[in-house]
Enzyme design. Structure first.
Site, PDB file in Angstrom:
ATOM      1  N   HIS A 181       0.857  -1.196   0.000  1.00  0.00           N
ATOM      2  CA  HIS A 181       0.000   0.000   0.000  1.00  0.00           C
ATOM      3  C   HIS A 181       0.886   1.237   0.000  1.00  0.00           C
ATOM      4  O   HIS A 181       2.112   1.142   0.082  1.00  0.00           O
ATOM      5  CB  HIS A 181      -0.967  -0.003   1.185  1.00  0.00           C
ATOM      6  CG  HIS A 181      -0.308   0.064   2.529  1.00  0.00           C
ATOM      7  ND1 HIS A 181       0.458  -0.957   3.046  1.00  0.00           N
ATOM      8  CD2 HIS A 181      -0.306   1.044   3.485  1.00  0.00           C
ATOM      9  CE1 HIS A 181       0.893  -0.616   4.248  1.00  0.00           C
ATOM     10  NE2 HIS A 181       0.449   0.597   4.527  1.00  0.00           N
ATOM     11  N   ASP A 200       5.621   4.770   5.128  1.00  0.00           N
ATOM     12  CA  ASP A 200       6.579   3.839   5.734  1.00  0.00           C
ATOM     13  C   ASP A 200       6.753   2.564   4.912  1.00  0.00           C
ATOM     14  O   ASP A 200       7.569   1.709   5.262  1.00  0.00           O
ATOM     15  CB  ASP A 200       6.168   3.501   7.173  1.00  0.00           C
ATOM     16  CG  ASP A 200       4.787   2.873   7.290  1.00  0.00           C
ATOM     17  OD1 ASP A 200       3.863   3.330   6.592  1.00  0.00           O
ATOM     18  OD2 ASP A 200       4.624   1.931   8.094  1.00  0.00           O
ATOM     19  N   HIS A 201       6.026   2.478   3.794  1.00  0.00           N
ATOM     20  CA  HIS A 201       6.155   1.315   2.909  1.00  0.00           C
ATOM     21  C   HIS A 201       6.701   1.676   1.526  1.00  0.00           C
ATOM     22  O   HIS A 201       7.017   0.771   0.752  1.00  0.00           O
ATOM     23  CB  HIS A 201       4.807   0.615   2.766  1.00  0.00           C
ATOM     24  CG  HIS A 201       4.325  -0.012   4.032  1.00  0.00           C
ATOM     25  ND1 HIS A 201       4.361  -1.362   4.266  1.00  0.00           N
ATOM     26  CD2 HIS A 201       3.817   0.547   5.167  1.00  0.00           C
ATOM     27  CE1 HIS A 201       3.887  -1.618   5.476  1.00  0.00           C
ATOM     28  NE2 HIS A 201       3.552  -0.475   6.042  1.00  0.00           N
ATOM     29  N   HIS A 213      -7.390  -1.967   5.562  1.00  0.00           N
ATOM     30  CA  HIS A 213      -6.437  -1.025   6.142  1.00  0.00           C
ATOM     31  C   HIS A 213      -6.819   0.442   5.933  1.00  0.00           C
ATOM     32  O   HIS A 213      -5.979   1.328   6.048  1.00  0.00           O
ATOM     33  CB  HIS A 213      -5.045  -1.283   5.563  1.00  0.00           C
ATOM     34  CG  HIS A 213      -3.956  -0.523   6.270  1.00  0.00           C
ATOM     35  ND1 HIS A 213      -3.812  -0.531   7.640  1.00  0.00           N
ATOM     36  CD2 HIS A 213      -2.955   0.277   5.792  1.00  0.00           C
ATOM     37  CE1 HIS A 213      -2.780   0.227   7.975  1.00  0.00           C
ATOM     38  NE2 HIS A 213      -2.241   0.737   6.881  1.00  0.00           N
ATOM     39  N   ASP A 265      -0.352  -4.152   5.858  1.00  0.00           N
ATOM     40  CA  ASP A 265      -1.024  -3.735   7.085  1.00  0.00           C
ATOM     41  C   ASP A 265      -2.508  -4.075   6.979  1.00  0.00           C
ATOM     42  O   ASP A 265      -3.133  -3.845   5.940  1.00  0.00           O
ATOM     43  CB  ASP A 265      -0.863  -2.231   7.289  1.00  0.00           C
ATOM     44  CG  ASP A 265       0.591  -1.822   7.501  1.00  0.00           C
ATOM     45  OD1 ASP A 265       1.462  -2.703   7.440  1.00  0.00           O
ATOM     46  OD2 ASP A 265       0.836  -0.622   7.712  1.00  0.00           O
TER      47      ASP A 265
END
EC number: 3.1.26.11
Length: 307
Positions: free
Chosen positions: A63, A67-68, A141, A212
């Site tokens: 996604h 932070d990804h 998410h 997530d």
């Protein structure tokens, strides 16, 4: 096949954990590495491992939270700067193409290798070749987020050499033809079917890597009978309501998914920075109460995946 966890934290980097990135080393299988998510400083984490950017063949993004993905532009640019020339494909939700193209354009980063960006718009197969099949489903998410199921196809059985030697067939070009399943005729007129001299196939492995997510049915479906399930465990069981409110899972919920799905092994990652020092071990304890074959990832730790 081996996992190398490059970042195992949640949301923001901490002193002990960088943000999300997982390398799946497929060196024996195809001489390449697949990367799942690419948080900031992923390329710095790679410097401390055996992962080689030039060997990264595919990057699967779950996604578009920062932070990804914030490590993607730097990694893509460095791969080119370091002499990478082989094609690379990035898979991810709608918007990943714009993010990459704008970041590279504004920073005048020139990528010299073929770069393909595939935006996932529906569930199902996103990649398939003679060795692997990758499926995806939407998770829960808040924003579009995908989990990935990586299916290694069964490997042809070994040629039964001893059986051939017993009937007087000597090693040579004939062995390859029989290995390929051909029907061959020997000099004495004997007909041999290659399929009669091949052992049983080796069953391929199944790996599930989730993004997530709250506790949801799609997670169980993706993890069904998996050899390894990689599941987020942002919170402890006592914070289940907070996990739900922020579209995350507890370690106990991850274990429940592994149990329901009949997974063989569970690896927890995406650990909140609130669990510093050894306090994260409580998450492991909670998960093992439900699913004993649970491990918790730490940055730079490797996990082989045996057949």
């Amino acid at each position: 096949m081996e996992f190398v966890f490059l970042g195992t934290g949640a949301g923001v980097p901490s002193k002990g954990r960088n943000v999300s990135a997982i390398a799946l080393q497929l060196l024996e299988e195809r001489g390449q590495t697949w990367l799942f998510d690419c948080g900031e400083a992923t390329q710095h984490q790679i410097l401390h491992t055996s992962v080689r950017p030039r060997r990264i063949e595919k990057i699967f993004i779950t996604h578009l939270h920062g932070d990804h993905i914030f490590g993607l532009p730097g990694l893509l640019g460095s791969r080119s700067f370091q002499g990478g020339t082989t094609p690379l494909t990035v898979y991810g939700p709608k918007g990943i193409k714009q993010f990459i193209e704008v970041a590279l354009s504004v920073s005048t980063t020139h990528v010299k290798y073929p770069l393909e960006i595939v935006e996932i718009t529906e569930e199902g197969t996103v990649f398939e070749d003679n060795e692997f099949h990758v499926e995806t489903k939407r998770l829960s998410h808040g924003i579009e987020c995908f989990g990935y199921r990586i299916i290694e196809k069964d490997i042809q059985g070994a040629l039964l050499v001893d059986k051939l030697l017993e009937i007087g067939v000597k090693p040579g070009p004939l062995f390859k033809r029989l290995k390929d399943g051909e029907v061959v005729e020997l000099e004495n007129g004997t007909i041999l079917n290659g399929n009669d001299f091949i052992g049983p196939p080796q069953k391929g492995r199944v790996i599930t890597i989730l993004g997530d997510t709250r506790y949801c049915e799609a997670s169980r479906e993706l993890a069904q009978d998996a050899d390894v399930l990689v599941h987020e465990a942002t919170f402890a069981a006592e914070d289940e309501q907070q996990a739900y409110d922020y579209f995350h899972s507890t370690s106990k919920q991850a274990a429940s998914i592994a149990l329901q799905a009949n997974a063989k092994r569970l690896i927890l990652t995406h650990i909140s920075s609130r669990y510093q020092g050894d306090t994260y071990k409580e998450l492991l304890k909670e998960a093992r109460e439900l699913f004993s074959n649970t491990e918790i990832a730490t940055d730079l730790k490797s996990f082989p995946v045996d057949r």
